[in-house]
Design a protein around this motif. Structure first.
Motif, short mmCIF file in Angstrom:
data_model
loop_
_atom_site.label_atom_id
_atom_site.label_comp_id
_atom_site.label_asym_id
_atom_site.label_seq_id
_atom_site.Cartn_x
_atom_site.Cartn_y
_atom_site.Cartn_z
N VAL A 100 -0.34 -20.26 1.41
CA VAL A 100 -1.26 -20.06 0.28
C VAL A 100 -2.30 -21.17 0.28
O VAL A 100 -1.99 -22.34 0.48
CB VAL A 100 -0.46 -20.07 -1.05
CG1 VAL A 100 -1.43 -20.03 -2.25
CG2 VAL A 100 0.50 -18.89 -1.09
N LYS A 101 -3.57 -20.77 0.09
CA LYS A 101 -4.66 -21.73 0.16
C LYS A 101 -5.26 -21.96 -1.24
O LYS A 101 -5.51 -20.99 -1.96
CB LYS A 101 -5.73 -21.16 1.09
CG LYS A 101 -6.64 -22.17 1.75
CD LYS A 101 -7.73 -21.46 2.57
CE LYS A 101 -7.39 -21.36 4.04
NZ LYS A 101 -8.56 -20.88 4.85
N PHE A 102 -5.47 -23.20 -1.59
CA PHE A 102 -6.18 -23.53 -2.83
C PHE A 102 -7.47 -24.24 -2.45
O PHE A 102 -7.49 -25.07 -1.54
CB PHE A 102 -5.34 -24.46 -3.72
CG PHE A 102 -4.21 -23.75 -4.43
CD1 PHE A 102 -4.41 -23.20 -5.69
CD2 PHE A 102 -2.97 -23.63 -3.84
CE1 PHE A 102 -3.38 -22.54 -6.35
CE2 PHE A 102 -1.93 -22.97 -4.48
CZ PHE A 102 -2.13 -22.42 -5.74
N GLU A 103 -8.54 -23.92 -3.15
CA GLU A 103 -9.83 -24.57 -2.89
C GLU A 103 -10.49 -24.90 -4.22
O GLU A 103 -10.70 -24.03 -5.05
CB GLU A 103 -10.73 -23.61 -2.08
CG GLU A 103 -12.11 -24.13 -1.80
CD GLU A 103 -12.17 -25.14 -0.65
OE1 GLU A 103 -11.15 -25.29 0.07
OE2 GLU A 103 -13.21 -25.78 -0.48
N ASN A 104 -10.77 -26.18 -4.41
CA ASN A 104 -11.40 -26.60 -5.66
C ASN A 104 -12.91 -26.60 -5.51
O ASN A 104 -13.47 -27.43 -4.78
CB ASN A 104 -10.87 -28.00 -6.02
CG ASN A 104 -11.41 -28.47 -7.35
OD1 ASN A 104 -11.83 -27.66 -8.18
ND2 ASN A 104 -11.41 -29.77 -7.56
N ASN A 105 -13.58 -25.65 -6.15
CA ASN A 105 -15.05 -25.57 -6.06
C ASN A 105 -15.56 -24.79 -7.27
O ASN A 105 -15.39 -23.57 -7.36
CB ASN A 105 -15.46 -24.87 -4.76
CG ASN A 105 -16.96 -24.87 -4.55
OD1 ASN A 105 -17.73 -24.57 -5.47
ND2 ASN A 105 -17.38 -25.24 -3.37
N LYS A 106 -16.20 -25.49 -8.18
CA LYS A 106 -16.58 -24.89 -9.45
C LYS A 106 -17.58 -23.74 -9.28
O LYS A 106 -17.48 -22.71 -9.95
CB LYS A 106 -17.15 -25.96 -10.38
CG LYS A 106 -17.25 -25.48 -11.80
CD LYS A 106 -17.38 -26.62 -12.78
CE LYS A 106 -17.33 -26.04 -14.18
NZ LYS A 106 -17.00 -27.00 -15.20
#
Ligand SMILES: [Zn+2]
Length: 274
Positions: A100-106
């Motif tokens: 599972v991939k998480f990406e923090n980018n508003k």
């Protein structure tokens, strides 16, 4: 009192619900539709048989720092809901928690359909879309619940392939009455080649599925069972429990036999490497 869902302000919860199931999946062009019909026909003539298929799902969760942290429990339940809804197609969805991939980018978090943000995000985050179902979640723009790409667009633009879901529409999210995972089912069915049951309204050949009753436009909420509602033929009942309509999650319960067949045809034609 205002009701907020992922920074979009609604007057009230009722207002959000009335705004309806926002699906931004593109409307197919007449030439696309004709081409697909022809290709399906000739593919059937080649007598390929569909047996069963496991589809590997890649969850890609875009966050804005605070929001968007979809949990393991939500992923597992979304997979259960998909498997239950599509068991008639003989599909089995599965995923690996460690991938599972998480990406923090508003700015990606609030992407809207066909936006530069969507393309940037997918260019960076996608897994091989010929082999996997890329399942993105985010806050999304314009109050949308989600969208998907069609199988016949895969070859021409593989980067954009996949489904995009409002994070709160996954099971246990706060987008009630759209939080039982049926947005996931609806968008995955687009991804597998289905149109809305109200596609084309009462004109022509509707959604190109022979056994769905044509109806004038979407149905919302929890329409009473056993009535024609907006069916084009008043002797028939609009498909108010079909996954490809716009009713509340709790009302979505079925596909027709020919919709299931159409999905199998699309996999054999366009998603051969899954
Ligand atoms: Zn849709």
């Amino acid at each position: 009192m205002s009701f907020f869902i992922n920074n979009r302000e609604f007057e009230s919860k009722e207002d959000f619900i009335k705004w309806g199931r926002g699906c931004a999946t593109k409307i197919p062009t007449p030439s696309d539709i004709l081409r697909i019909d022809e290709e399906i026909k000739s593919s059937r003539a080649r007598a390929k048989r569909f047996t069963s298929l496991a589809i590997n799902v890649k969850f890609i969760h875009i966050t804005d720092g605070n929001k968007g942290h979809v949990t393991r429990r939500q992923r597992e339940e979304q997979i259960n809901v998909l498997n239950n809804a599509l068991k008639g197609v003989k599909l089995k969805f599965q995923y690996k928690e460690e991938e599972v991939k998480f990406e923090n980018n508003k700015s990606w978090y609030y992407m809207s359909h066909n936006s530069p943000e969507e393309r940037h995000a997918k260019s960076k985050l996608s897994f091989d879309s010929f082999k996997y179902l890329n399942f993105y979640t985010g806050g999304l723009g314009k109050g949308l619940l989600g969208w998907a790409t069609f199988p016949y667009d895969l070859a021409g633009d593989p980067v954009m392939d996949g489904v995009v879901l409002l994070d709160e529409s996954l099971p246990y999210g706060n987008a009630s009455p759209y939080n039982l995972g049926m947005t996931g089912v609806h968008e995955v069915c687009h991804w597998l080649g289905l149109f809305h049951t109200f596609q084309g309204g009462c004109n022509g050949i509707g959604d190109h599925v022979a056994d769905t009753v044509s109806h004038k436009g979407p149905n919302y909420g929890k329409p009473t069972l056993g009535l024609p509602h907006n069916a084009c033929d008043k002797l028939k009942n609009a498909p108010i429990q079909n996954y490809m309509n716009y009713v509340d999650d709790i009302w979505m319960k079925n596909l027709t036999i020919q919709q299931e067949k159409r999905i199998q045809d699309h996999i054999l034609l366009y998603r051969t490497e899954l």
